[in-house]
Design a protein around this motif. Structure first.
Motif, PDB file in Angstrom:
ATOM      1  N   GLN A 207     -11.068 -17.961  18.579  1.00 45.22           N
ATOM      2  CA  GLN A 207      -9.930 -18.866  18.451  1.00 45.22           C
ATOM      3  C   GLN A 207     -10.316 -20.232  19.003  1.00 45.22           C
ATOM      4  O   GLN A 207     -10.432 -20.413  20.213  1.00 45.22           O
ATOM      5  CB  GLN A 207      -8.714 -18.309  19.206  1.00 45.22           C
ATOM      6  CG  GLN A 207      -7.431 -19.105  18.975  1.00 45.22           C
ATOM      7  CD  GLN A 207      -7.001 -19.125  17.508  1.00 45.22           C
ATOM      8  OE1 GLN A 207      -7.071 -18.117  16.830  1.00 45.22           O
ATOM      9  NE2 GLN A 207      -6.570 -20.274  17.038  1.00 45.22           N
TER      10      GLN A 207
ATOM     11  N   GLU B 183      -9.762 -24.063  19.922  1.00 44.73           N
ATOM     12  CA  GLU B 183      -8.626 -24.910  20.272  1.00 44.73           C
ATOM     13  C   GLU B 183      -8.756 -26.303  19.679  1.00 44.73           C
ATOM     14  O   GLU B 183      -9.859 -26.804  19.464  1.00 44.73           O
ATOM     15  CB  GLU B 183      -8.511 -25.010  21.800  1.00 44.73           C
ATOM     16  CG  GLU B 183      -8.089 -23.716  22.479  1.00 44.73           C
ATOM     17  CD  GLU B 183      -7.886 -23.911  23.966  1.00 44.73           C
ATOM     18  OE1 GLU B 183      -8.627 -24.729  24.568  1.00 44.73           O
ATOM     19  OE2 GLU B 183      -6.982 -23.267  24.538  1.00 44.73           O
TER      20      GLU B 183
ATOM     21  N   MET C 243      -7.546 -22.129  10.993  1.00 49.46           N
ATOM     22  CA  MET C 243      -6.869 -22.216  12.275  1.00 49.46           C
ATOM     23  C   MET C 243      -5.421 -22.688  12.150  1.00 49.46           C
ATOM     24  O   MET C 243      -4.666 -22.644  13.119  1.00 49.46           O
ATOM     25  CB  MET C 243      -7.638 -23.205  13.191  1.00 49.46           C
ATOM     26  CG  MET C 243      -9.066 -22.782  13.489  1.00 49.46           C
ATOM     27  SD  MET C 243     -10.138 -24.173  13.957  1.00 49.46           S
ATOM     28  CE  MET C 243      -9.201 -24.940  15.252  1.00 49.46           C
TER      29      MET C 243
END
Length: 406
Positions: A221, A223, A387
């Protein structure tokens, strides 16, 4: 180990051949890989039987040559048999060396890594590679050396001994002894694979031990900053000029997608008028050499305008006064704390922010984003698109309205 082994005598005519006897050569082929050697004899082309690999005729000179060639063939065949008995790795070069009673030069994995890193260091000086890329291969060199001591109690290993067992063991070592996660370990294995393929091209090995080996990876993941977080950083008043300057550099990366190295080398002359009559940034990615052409949005153009008369920029022909990467990261920790940002600020998050919050979320096509970021493959840009829950939500909003009335 069973191998496909064959021998063939042939005539090797020199360039601009007109007439006369030409040298006889022997071609040794193992598993489709040939090597040749001189038979130290000559023959007239019209007296040569290509299919039989012998001289035609029953005269004494033909019998003498053919007898010599038969003896040579028997010697090479015996060398191949001896290698089979020794259970050695068999190659055409190895058979030739065995016949000539020469030891085939053994190349090692550490030798291959050191040669690669030495060559890459020279290319880094010419700016063909980034310093960070060389650092990763130096880390690989350190890890492989320590693994050899740990697993094999030796400082080096013949590159021909690299196989799936070695690769699996190195992968396990990286996870356990070096506490690498799956993605980090896979990056080291990928770099090791590059070294091995160089050995393959140099014919130090005859098969690729990475063939059929699947590198593992886990989805991470990544950011990025939201529009609100970007505004928090941009609107914050800092007490020192150094923090303001680093903040501006960070924001410039967020609004252009440039890496630290690309901004550091950016010149004032790289800012020119584009096809639309507006300011564009024309440069290239230091990492890949890919050309960059990025239209400057007003906030990025304002940052450049702010520093155009800065002494460093004027004297060094640079677009922005940039500190060292280490110092920049130290200051960004302060900036994050003062701006109420809990995410770790750095160049990577700046590039992701450009790809997501600044461009994709505002409807810029992914093909344009890929070009502006200098990606050589659009699949790299698609990682950013995955994302975006916000984009998925906005894309699905019209569909919700349609089905709400049913």
């Amino acid at each position: 180990m069973k191998t496909n082994f064959s021998l063939l005598f042939y005539l090797k005519k020199p360039k601009n051949y007109l007439k006369g006897a030409v040298p006889v050569y022997l071609r040794i082929t193992v598993d489709g890989k040939p090597v040749e050697m001189s038979a130290s004899r000559k023959c007239e082309p019209e007296l040569w039987n290509t299919k039989a690999g012998h001289m035609i005729g029953t005269k004494e000179d033909a019998k003498t040559l053919n007898s010599y060639l038969d003896k040579m063939k028997a010697g090479v065949t015996a060398a191949h048999t001896a290698l089979c008995v020794e259970d050695a790795e068999i190659s055409a070069e190895g058979v030739k060396c065995k016949y000539l009673d020469k030891a085939e030069k053994a190349h090692t994995i550490m030798e291959a890594i050191k040669i690669h890193n030495k060559n890459m260091a020279a290319l880094v000086e010419k700016e063909d590679y980034a310093e960070g890329t060389l650092r990763r291969f130096k880390v690989l060199e350190k890890h492989v050396k320590e693994y050899l001591l740990f697993k094999y109690q030796t400082g080096d290993l013949n590159v021909r001994n690299i196989d799936h067992e070695f690769i699996d063991g190195f992968d396990f070592y990286l996870h356990t002894s070096k506490d690498n996660d799956t993605n980090t370990a896979s990056k080291h294995l990928k770099n090791l694979g590059k070294i091995v393929r160089i050995c393959l091209r140099n014919k130090w090995i005859i098969t690729d031990p990475f063939f059929g080996y699947k590198l593992k990876s886990k989805l991470v993941q990544r950011e990025y900053l939201t529009a609100e977080e970007l505004q928090n950083i941009a609107g914050k008043k800092y007490s020192t000029a150094r923090l303001t300057q680093v903040r501006d550099f960070f924001l410039f990366s967020c609004y252009t997608g440039l890496s630290y190295a690309d901004v550091q080398k950016l010149k004032q002359t790289d800012i020119r008028i584009g096809i639309d009559g507006e300011k564009w940034l024309f440069s290239y990615r230091k990492k890949t050499g890919t050309p960059l052409a990025v239209p400057l949005i007003p906030v990025a153009a304002d940052i450049l305008e702010r520093y155009k008369d800065h002494p460093f920029c004027v004297n060094q022909n640079r677009a922005l006064p940039i500190s060292s990467n280490q110092k920049m990261n130290e200051y960004l920790v302060e900036i994050a704390a003062l701006s109420g940002i809990v995410k770790t600020l750095g160049n990577r998050i700046a590039k992701r922010t450009f790809a997501t919050t600044v461009t994709l979320l505002n409807g810029v096509p992914i093909e344009s984003v890929s070009k502006m970021m200098g990606h050589t493959n659009i699949r790299t840009t698609q990682l950013y698109a995955k994302m975006l829950d916000e984009r998925v939500s906005s894309d699905m909003a019209p569909l919700r309205q349609i089905f709400a009335s049913i």
